[in-house]
Design a protein around this motif. Structure first.
Motif, mmCIF file in Angstrom:
data_model
loop_
_atom_site.group_PDB
_atom_site.id
_atom_site.type_symbol
_atom_site.label_atom_id
_atom_site.label_comp_id
_atom_site.label_asym_id
_atom_site.label_seq_id
_atom_site.Cartn_x
_atom_site.Cartn_y
_atom_site.Cartn_z
ATOM 1 N N ARG A 4 0.811 -1.217 0.000
ATOM 2 C CA ARG A 4 0.000 0.000 0.000
ATOM 3 C C ARG A 4 0.850 1.276 0.000
ATOM 4 N NH1 ARG A 4 -4.767 -2.343 0.430
ATOM 5 N NH2 ARG A 4 -5.235 -3.899 1.992
ATOM 6 N N VAL A 5 2.062 1.147 -0.487
ATOM 7 C CA VAL A 5 2.996 2.267 -0.568
ATOM 8 C C VAL A 5 3.372 2.435 -2.033
ATOM 9 C CG1 VAL A 5 5.294 3.063 0.143
ATOM 10 C CG2 VAL A 5 3.898 1.759 1.742
ATOM 11 N N ASP A 6 3.589 3.672 -2.467
ATOM 12 C CA ASP A 6 4.003 3.917 -3.847
ATOM 13 C C ASP A 6 5.394 3.326 -4.076
ATOM 14 O OD1 ASP A 6 4.303 4.824 -6.433
ATOM 15 O OD2 ASP A 6 4.598 6.924 -5.868
ATOM 16 N N ILE A 7 5.500 2.404 -5.017
ATOM 17 C CA ILE A 7 6.779 1.738 -5.279
ATOM 18 C C ILE A 7 7.447 2.236 -6.554
ATOM 19 C CG2 ILE A 7 6.088 -0.348 -4.039
ATOM 20 C CD1 ILE A 7 5.755 -1.674 -6.855
ATOM 21 N N LYS A 8 6.790 3.116 -7.283
ATOM 22 C CA LYS A 8 7.331 3.602 -8.561
ATOM 23 C C LYS A 8 8.716 4.215 -8.349
ATOM 24 C CE LYS A 8 5.911 5.621 -12.855
ATOM 25 N NZ LYS A 8 6.696 4.654 -13.584
ATOM 26 N N ASP A 9 9.678 3.726 -9.137
ATOM 27 C CA ASP A 9 11.062 4.213 -9.123
ATOM 28 C C ASP A 9 11.769 4.004 -7.783
ATOM 29 O OD1 ASP A 9 10.800 5.055 -11.805
ATOM 30 O OD2 ASP A 9 9.907 6.949 -11.149
ATOM 31 N N ARG A 10 11.301 3.068 -6.971
ATOM 32 C CA ARG A 10 11.952 2.769 -5.684
ATOM 33 C C ARG A 10 12.650 1.417 -5.765
ATOM 34 N NH1 ARG A 10 9.448 4.422 -0.455
ATOM 35 N NH2 ARG A 10 11.481 3.823 0.341
ATOM 36 N N GLN B 288 4.994 -2.945 -12.026
ATOM 37 C CA GLN B 288 4.375 -1.789 -11.379
ATOM 38 C C GLN B 288 5.328 -0.612 -11.217
ATOM 39 O OE1 GLN B 288 2.750 -3.441 -7.734
ATOM 40 N NE2 GLN B 288 0.886 -4.101 -8.760
#
Length: 178
Positions: free
Chosen positions: A90-96, A121
Motif C-alpha cells: 500500500r505504498v508507492d513503489i514507482k522508481d523505488r 508496477q
C-alpha cells in the motif's frame, strides 16, 4: 533431541534460535553494505516472515521504510500452484528499490510471481532476502540476493513458519519426522 507435536505430525529440533539469529545478523550486515546511500523500501511478506523481518530490521537499525504484503500459495504441507494476493503493498513503489523479506524459498513460484509483478508496477529494482532457502525444491528461475541459511527439502515449522497456521511462535525451527 527436542520434539514437538502439531496436529497430526511430530517434529524434531532442526535449527536452534541462536543459529538463526547469527544467520540473520550476517545477512543484515551484507544488506546494509549494499544499500548504503540508497532509500530502499523493505517489504515483509506475511504471515511467515514476521519474526525474520523484526530481527533483520533490528540489526539494520536505520531510517529505512518498511511495509508489508501478503500472498498465499500453500495449503497444509504443499503448494497449490496458484498465488493469491491477500494484502497488496500500500505504498508507492514507482522508481523505488525494493527488498522483499521472505521466510523461506522452496519452489520459488510465489516470489517469482511477486517480483515480476512489482517490476511491472514500476519498482526501480527488486531484490529478495530470505531467511531460509531450499535449493533442491526450487522449480523456477529464481535466485535470492540474500540467504540466511540453505537447508534440505524437509518440511519445517517454527520461527514464523507454520503447519496449517500452527507452530509459528516457536523460536527454534523443527523438521517433520516421517
Amino acid at each position: 533431541m527436542k520434539k514437538i507435536r502439531l496436529k497430526d505430525k511430530e517434529f524434531e529440533l532442526f535449527i536452534p534460535e541462536n543459529d538463526i539469529r547469527d544467520a540473520i545478523r550476517r545477512m543484515a550486515n551484507q544488506i546494509e553494505a549494499d544499500v548504503k546511500g540508497t532509500d530502499p523500501l523493505f517489504v515483509g511478506i506475511l504471515n511467515g516472515a514476521f519474526m525474520f523481518v523484526s530481527e533483520l530490521m533490528s540489526f539494520l537499525d536505520g531510517p529505512y521504510e518498511l511495509t508489508f504484503a501478503r500472498y498465499s500459495s500453500y495449503r497444509g504441507t504443499s503448494t497449490t500452484g496458484m498465488v493469491n494476493e491477500i494484502m497488496p503493498i500500500r505504498v508507492d513503489i514507482k522508481d523505488r528499490p525494493l527488498i522483499l523479506l521472505e521466510d523461506i524459498i522452496d519452489t520459488g513460484y510465489t516470489m517469482q510471481f511477486v517480483m515480476n509483478k512489482l517490476r511491472e508496477q514500476g519498482a526501480s529494482s527488486v531484490k529478495l532476502a530470505t531467511m531460509l532457502f531450499k535449493p533442491a525444491a526450487l522449480k523456477c528461475d529464481l535466485k535470492p540476493d540474500y540467504v540466511g541459511l540453505q537447508i534440505p527439502n524437509d518440511f519445517i515449522v517454527g520461527h514464523g513458519l507454520d503447519y496449517d497456521e500452527a507452530g509459528r511462535a516457536f523460536r527454534d525451527i523443527y523438521k517433520v519426522i516421517y
